[in-house]
Design a protein around this motif. Structure first.
Motif, mmCIF file in Angstrom:
data_model
loop_
_atom_site.group_PDB
_atom_site.id
_atom_site.type_symbol
_atom_site.label_atom_id
_atom_site.label_comp_id
_atom_site.label_asym_id
_atom_site.label_seq_id
_atom_site.Cartn_x
_atom_site.Cartn_y
_atom_site.Cartn_z
ATOM 1 N N ALA A 235 1.146 -0.963 -0.189
ATOM 2 C CA ALA A 235 -0.116 -0.083 0.245
ATOM 3 C C ALA A 235 1.057 1.023 0.006
ATOM 4 O O ALA A 235 1.874 1.145 1.157
ATOM 5 C CB ALA A 235 -0.886 -0.050 0.814
ATOM 6 N N GLU A 236 0.707 1.882 -0.852
ATOM 7 C CA GLU A 236 1.145 3.301 -0.321
ATOM 8 C C GLU A 236 1.401 4.346 0.925
ATOM 9 O O GLU A 236 0.311 3.849 1.467
ATOM 10 C CB GLU A 236 0.178 4.637 -1.451
ATOM 11 C CG GLU A 236 0.742 4.130 -3.338
ATOM 12 C CD GLU A 236 -0.425 5.199 -3.764
ATOM 13 O OE1 GLU A 236 0.322 5.900 -4.613
ATOM 14 O OE2 GLU A 236 -1.686 5.164 -3.595
ATOM 15 N N ARG A 237 2.619 4.796 1.124
ATOM 16 C CA ARG A 237 2.335 5.306 1.862
ATOM 17 C C ARG A 237 1.349 6.716 2.235
ATOM 18 O O ARG A 237 1.457 7.183 1.635
ATOM 19 C CB ARG A 237 3.946 5.894 2.760
ATOM 20 C CG ARG A 237 4.820 4.878 2.462
ATOM 21 C CD ARG A 237 6.439 5.461 2.574
ATOM 22 N NE ARG A 237 7.132 4.119 3.344
ATOM 23 C CZ ARG A 237 8.648 4.966 3.600
ATOM 24 N NH1 ARG A 237 8.784 6.404 3.463
ATOM 25 N NH2 ARG A 237 9.267 4.029 3.591
ATOM 26 N N LEU A 238 1.065 7.460 3.645
ATOM 27 C CA LEU A 238 0.115 8.051 3.234
ATOM 28 C C LEU A 238 1.004 8.868 3.080
ATOM 29 O O LEU A 238 2.294 9.913 2.921
ATOM 30 C CB LEU A 238 -0.245 8.960 5.159
ATOM 31 C CG LEU A 238 -1.139 8.008 6.044
ATOM 32 C CD1 LEU A 238 -0.842 8.199 7.270
ATOM 33 C CD2 LEU A 238 -2.610 7.828 5.138
ATOM 34 N N PRO A 239 0.138 10.620 2.312
ATOM 35 C CA PRO A 239 1.144 11.947 1.324
ATOM 36 C C PRO A 239 1.732 12.101 2.521
ATOM 37 O O PRO A 239 3.107 12.767 2.257
ATOM 38 C CB PRO A 239 0.136 12.311 1.197
ATOM 39 C CG PRO A 239 -1.242 11.137 1.109
ATOM 40 C CD PRO A 239 -0.740 10.520 2.168
ATOM 41 N N LEU A 240 1.457 12.542 3.480
ATOM 42 C CA LEU A 240 2.562 13.506 4.572
ATOM 43 C C LEU A 240 3.707 12.259 5.187
ATOM 44 O O LEU A 240 4.898 13.110 5.078
ATOM 45 C CB LEU A 240 1.795 13.515 5.595
ATOM 46 C CG LEU A 240 2.595 14.002 7.183
ATOM 47 C CD1 LEU A 240 2.810 15.542 6.309
ATOM 48 C CD2 LEU A 240 1.705 14.212 8.548
ATOM 49 N N VAL A 241 3.641 11.252 5.497
ATOM 50 C CA VAL A 241 4.436 10.348 5.352
ATOM 51 C C VAL A 241 6.218 10.381 4.371
ATOM 52 O O VAL A 241 7.386 10.439 4.328
ATOM 53 C CB VAL A 241 4.260 9.015 5.529
ATOM 54 C CG1 VAL A 241 5.841 8.422 6.286
ATOM 55 C CG2 VAL A 241 3.609 8.258 6.955
ATOM 56 N N ALA A 242 5.331 10.195 3.037
ATOM 57 C CA ALA A 242 6.070 10.063 1.720
ATOM 58 C C ALA A 242 6.814 11.503 1.592
ATOM 59 O O ALA A 242 8.428 11.505 1.447
ATOM 60 C CB ALA A 242 5.204 10.420 0.573
ATOM 61 N N VAL A 243 6.141 12.773 1.634
ATOM 62 C CA VAL A 243 6.871 13.905 1.530
ATOM 63 C C VAL A 243 7.695 13.937 2.788
ATOM 64 O O VAL A 243 9.173 14.832 2.456
ATOM 65 C CB VAL A 243 5.409 15.163 1.431
ATOM 66 C CG1 VAL A 243 6.617 16.296 2.186
ATOM 67 C CG2 VAL A 243 4.681 15.162 1.124
ATOM 68 N N LEU A 244 7.631 14.052 3.715
ATOM 69 C CA LEU A 244 8.646 13.958 5.161
ATOM 70 C C LEU A 244 9.801 12.894 4.551
ATOM 71 O O LEU A 244 10.998 13.368 5.246
ATOM 72 C CB LEU A 244 8.124 14.063 6.625
ATOM 73 C CG LEU A 244 7.176 15.222 6.774
ATOM 74 C CD1 LEU A 244 6.646 14.412 8.394
ATOM 75 C CD2 LEU A 244 7.471 16.411 6.375
ATOM 76 N N ALA A 444 11.388 9.468 -5.232
ATOM 77 C CA ALA A 444 9.179 10.171 -4.946
ATOM 78 C C ALA A 444 7.809 9.342 -5.210
ATOM 79 O O ALA A 444 7.163 9.240 -4.611
ATOM 80 C CB ALA A 444 9.642 11.478 -6.067
ATOM 81 N N GLU A 445 8.109 8.247 -6.051
ATOM 82 C CA GLU A 445 7.034 7.427 -6.461
ATOM 83 C C GLU A 445 6.438 6.458 -4.852
ATOM 84 O O GLU A 445 5.428 6.888 -4.662
ATOM 85 C CB GLU A 445 7.223 6.068 -6.958
ATOM 86 C CG GLU A 445 6.592 5.532 -7.599
ATOM 87 C CD GLU A 445 5.069 6.441 -8.381
ATOM 88 O OE1 GLU A 445 3.664 5.713 -8.262
ATOM 89 O OE2 GLU A 445 5.886 7.893 -8.853
ATOM 90 N N ASP A 446 7.499 5.762 -4.015
ATOM 91 C CA ASP A 446 7.384 5.763 -2.949
ATOM 92 C C ASP A 446 6.312 4.918 -2.888
ATOM 93 O O ASP A 446 5.137 4.739 -2.015
ATOM 94 C CB ASP A 446 7.076 7.213 -2.118
ATOM 95 C CG ASP A 446 7.004 7.269 -0.107
ATOM 96 O OD1 ASP A 446 7.553 5.658 -0.199
ATOM 97 O OD2 ASP A 446 5.988 6.832 0.170
#
Length: 464
Positions: A235-244, A444-446
């Protein structure tokens, strides 16, 4: 993995998208700036009448700053769902929240009617305004950036930015008209409510236009890729987690870039109404007229700066604004101190032109820093978290410095320090104007490990 960019939209479609973003941001900034102008002009008397006039203004600006405190929360919430559900839905919600809160301010009882409950209610509605605006900016600029022609992204993405001076123009114009036709007592008694109530009409118009546009094609492509990989990938990480995790440096650059832009703007457009009327002996009407005319010129130069950022790059144009606004601060206050309208107008106009050089490329610059599925979160977090340290306390700090020192010198040094911080941030940034918004780097795809990404890329190629 990279994917081909979507074909540029037809000119008429792009113009409709730009219009939807511009009108929406204009309405939201109208609501937000209206509060700031009212805080400088009448809220100190209506909601904090027992205080010394300057202290009352400080308390009034404190409620003004509270709205900024809610903006990072709005950025987190709207950014999360905007990266998961799309830009358009969240933009409709932000417009409804902002318009409803502003309309409700126009119905508020004052201190004379309900006592201390009046500033409490005012603060709550200001929090709603800040929350909504925290989610508005990122979605509006991304909707245009992700639709627009990459070669002219700086120009097209700068149009939602003109919503700020357009909103300032509209808010200041309505207040200037009311103060011109109403007596001071009538304006204080009921006239101040009119521009807040007008927000209800503006929101209806904004919703009608905003609901007519399509979702960002770049986001739709990224969402399809994510859906196609769900069966094979974690599953994709939460956008906030991915950004940080992957974009923490870009977030810091965005925050630093906003310091001079945000602080200078609120000193030039909000604090000036205090300084010009209390220290320079200028009437409220004269100060409002100067901001009104300068805001019109500010609106005109933002697309021009945006176009130059397509030709010269985001960083050079941004640096012109950061250095220019710092150098202008001492002449800015010296011109205001003369008490003449022409000098006051020149001071505000040059300040806003320099501000425009930072504000115009900001939309494309921040959009180009982040990957699609975390772009709403990244751009919003970088922009709105900075506003807490920059724009939120700027009028408050400037008013306190004026109260303590009785001179504009420390205020000028305050803005110059912010300019230096922004220059450092921009020099540390990478130039982004040639980036393809649909091109997502593996870092960045994460979403998935490299082997699974390669297989997904092969599936995408076969599908094409």
């Amino acid at each position: 993995m990279s994917s081909p960019s979507a074909a540029p939209p037809a000119p008429n479609n792009l113009k409709r998208i730009v219009a939807a973003s511009l009108i929406g941001t204009t309405i939201e900034w109208y609501d937000f700036f209206l509060y700031g102008s009212a805080a400088a002009l009448v809220f100190n008397e209506l909601f904090f009448p027992e205080s010394d006039p300057l202290v009352g203004t400080l308390l009034s600006f404190l409620t003004y700053a509270v709205g900024f405190a809610a903006r990072p929360i709005g950025a987190l919430v709207f950014g999360h769902y905007g990266d998961r559900l799309g830009r358009k839905k969240l933009l409709v919600l932000s417009l409804l929240m902002m318009g409803g809160a502003t309309f409700a301010i126009g119905l508020l009882p004052t201190h004379a009617t309900v006592g201390s409950m009046a500033p409490v209610l005012l603060t709550v509605l200001r929090l709603v305004q800040g929350f909504a605006l925290g989610g508005e900016w990122g979605g509006a600029v991304l909707l245009v950036s992700e639709h627009g022609d990459a070669r002219r992204r700086g120009f097209w993405a700068s149009w939602p930015q003109t919503g700020a001076p357009a909103g300032q123009l509209l808010a200041t114009g309505v207040l200037a008209l009311l103060t011109a036709v109403l007596s001071e007592s009538a304006f204080g008694a009921w006239g101040w409510r009119i521009p807040f109530l007008l927000s209800g009409v503006l929101v209806i118009v904004g919703l009608w236009i905003r609901l007519s546009v399509d979702e960002s094609p770049v986001f739709q492509q990224a969402l399809k890729r994510a859906e196609a990989r769900k069966a094979d990938a974690p599953a994709e990480r939460l956008p906030l987690v991915a950004v940080l995790t992957h974009h923490w440096r870009d977030v810091l650059v965005a925050m630093g870039a906003r310091m001079a832009e945000n602080i200078s703007y609120y000193v030039i457009t909000a604090f000036i109404l205090v300084y010009a009327t209390t220290s320079a002996g200028v009437s409220k009407q004269t100060a409002l007229n100067a901001v009104l005319i300068a805001s019109a010129l500010h609106f005109a130069v933002i697309p021009a700066w945006g176009a130059l950022s397509d030709r010269w790059g985001r960083r050079p144009v941004y640096l012109i604004g950061a250095v220019g606004v710092g150098l202008w601060m001492f002449p800015f206050f010296a011109l205001i101190d003369t008490g003449g309208f022409g000098a006051l107008l020149l001071a505000v106009t040059v300040g806003l032109v320099m501000h425009g050089a930072m504000y115009a490329p900001q939309a494309a610059f921040f959009s180009e820093m982040f990957a699609t599925r975390m772009r709403y979160s990244g751009a919003s977090i970088g922009a709105q978290f900075a506003s807490v340290a920059a724009g939120a306390p700027a009028p408050l700090i400037a008013t306190a410095l004026l109260s303590d020192y009785g001179t504009s010198t420390p205020i000028s040094l305050y803005v110059i320090a912010a300019s230096l911080l922004t220059v450092v941030a921009i020099l540390a940034a990478k130039e982004t104007r040639h980036r393809d918004l649909a091109d997502v780097s593996p870092e960045a795809e994460d979403v998935v490990p490299a082997p699974v990404r390669a297989e997904a890329a092969a599936k995408d190629a076969r599908a094409l």
